[in-house]
Design a protein around this motif. Sequence first.
Motif, short mmCIF file in Angstrom:
data_model
loop_
_atom_site.label_atom_id
_atom_site.label_comp_id
_atom_site.label_asym_id
_atom_site.label_seq_id
_atom_site.Cartn_x
_atom_site.Cartn_y
_atom_site.Cartn_z
N GLN A 117 -44.57 -30.72 18.23
CA GLN A 117 -45.83 -31.14 18.85
C GLN A 117 -46.69 -31.96 17.87
OE1 GLN A 117 -48.34 -27.95 20.21
NE2 GLN A 117 -50.12 -29.27 20.42
N LEU A 118 -46.76 -31.51 16.63
CA LEU A 118 -47.70 -32.14 15.69
C LEU A 118 -47.16 -33.42 15.08
CD1 LEU A 118 -49.04 -28.96 13.82
CD2 LEU A 118 -50.10 -30.23 15.70
N TRP A 119 -45.85 -33.50 14.86
CA TRP A 119 -45.32 -34.63 14.10
C TRP A 119 -44.38 -35.54 14.88
CZ3 TRP A 119 -44.45 -30.18 10.35
CH2 TRP A 119 -45.61 -29.96 9.60
N LEU A 120 -43.60 -34.97 15.81
CA LEU A 120 -42.65 -35.80 16.54
C LEU A 120 -43.27 -36.48 17.75
CD1 LEU A 120 -39.77 -36.83 16.98
CD2 LEU A 120 -39.28 -34.73 18.23
N VAL A 121 -44.05 -35.73 18.54
CA VAL A 121 -44.61 -36.28 19.78
C VAL A 121 -45.47 -37.52 19.53
CG1 VAL A 121 -46.21 -35.78 21.67
CG2 VAL A 121 -44.46 -34.11 21.04
N PRO A 122 -46.34 -37.57 18.49
CA PRO A 122 -47.14 -38.79 18.28
C PRO A 122 -46.32 -40.04 17.99
CG PRO A 122 -48.10 -36.94 17.09
CD PRO A 122 -46.76 -36.48 17.59
N LEU A 123 -45.08 -39.88 17.56
CA LEU A 123 -44.24 -41.03 17.24
C LEU A 123 -43.47 -41.56 18.44
CD1 LEU A 123 -42.74 -39.72 13.86
CD2 LEU A 123 -44.75 -41.19 14.19
N LEU A 124 -43.46 -40.83 19.54
CA LEU A 124 -42.67 -41.20 20.71
C LEU A 124 -43.51 -41.98 21.71
CD1 LEU A 124 -40.82 -37.80 21.30
CD2 LEU A 124 -39.88 -39.85 20.23
N PRO A 125 -42.84 -42.72 22.62
CA PRO A 125 -43.57 -43.35 23.74
C PRO A 125 -44.29 -42.31 24.58
CG PRO A 125 -41.33 -44.21 23.57
CD PRO A 125 -41.41 -43.06 22.61
N VAL A 126 -45.31 -42.75 25.31
CA VAL A 126 -46.17 -41.82 26.04
C VAL A 126 -45.38 -40.99 27.05
CG1 VAL A 126 -48.13 -41.64 27.60
CG2 VAL A 126 -48.18 -43.29 25.73
N ILE A 128 -41.77 -34.02 26.26
CA ILE A 128 -41.43 -33.15 25.12
C ILE A 128 -42.62 -32.28 24.74
CG2 ILE A 128 -40.79 -33.16 22.68
CD1 ILE A 128 -39.13 -35.64 23.23
N TYR A 129 -43.83 -32.83 24.85
CA TYR A 129 -45.04 -32.05 24.54
C TYR A 129 -45.16 -30.83 25.46
CZ TYR A 129 -50.00 -30.88 24.19
OH TYR A 129 -51.18 -30.22 24.02
N MET A 130 -44.98 -31.06 26.77
CA MET A 130 -45.07 -29.94 27.72
C MET A 130 -44.01 -28.89 27.43
SD MET A 130 -45.82 -31.93 31.30
CE MET A 130 -45.63 -30.41 32.21
N PHE A 131 -42.79 -29.34 27.14
CA PHE A 131 -41.72 -28.40 26.82
C PHE A 131 -42.07 -27.58 25.59
CE2 PHE A 131 -37.98 -27.60 24.18
CZ PHE A 131 -37.23 -26.79 25.02
#
Length: 232
Positions: free
Chosen positions: A62-71, A77-80
Amino acid sequence: MKIDPRTKLLILAITSISVFLNGSITIECIFAALPFLLLLSTKKIYTSLKYAALFLALLAIQLWLVPLLPVSAGGIIYMFAVYIRKLIPCFMLGSLLISTTRVSEFLAAVGKLRLPKGFTISLSITLRYFPTMGEEWNSIKDAMALRGIPVTAAGILRHPMRTMEYVYVPMLVSASKISDEITQAAITRGIDHVQRRTCMETVRFHVMDMLVLVAYITVILLAFLANGKGWF
């Protein structure tokens, strides 16, 4: 440390409700830390470390991978990551209840709560069902490994259809069969008897139960209070 089954049920119910009323990562960590310490106190070191690693991995996603991905991909992935992480404290407490409570002890404790018999029977069968399914899962994995079909994450990704055919189909058949067998065994032992049950187990609250409940509820209330005042 021995805890009454009713104490385990109560903190499980409190946690199951509270985790979804919270939006702070700090409080989530507190919710995860409390059952983690309870598992450690009952010598369930491997189980507690496994859940802790999963919690930290989802937090890192949540903290490091999600900000690097497309919206779009990041949102999925954030919800999961968030919803699975919120359930981890409940999984830990459920594991604590199942692994440290005998069925006879559980029935004696729940019988004192005057709960509906159908609810009591369902809980008792569930308590025996998951360990039996775990044993069956290990047997299927061993059988598939002997046939050269490893039941690993890499194997599932490489051969999803073969894994489904040789692993999950037998697992579903076993699940249906085991549920019938456990239900029949429980009925044979008189679990549906209409009169009040007698039990050889002595179940009562101890000082440790009161300490655990007070500490657990106090920490949760302080965490919500601090979050409401904006301390974190």
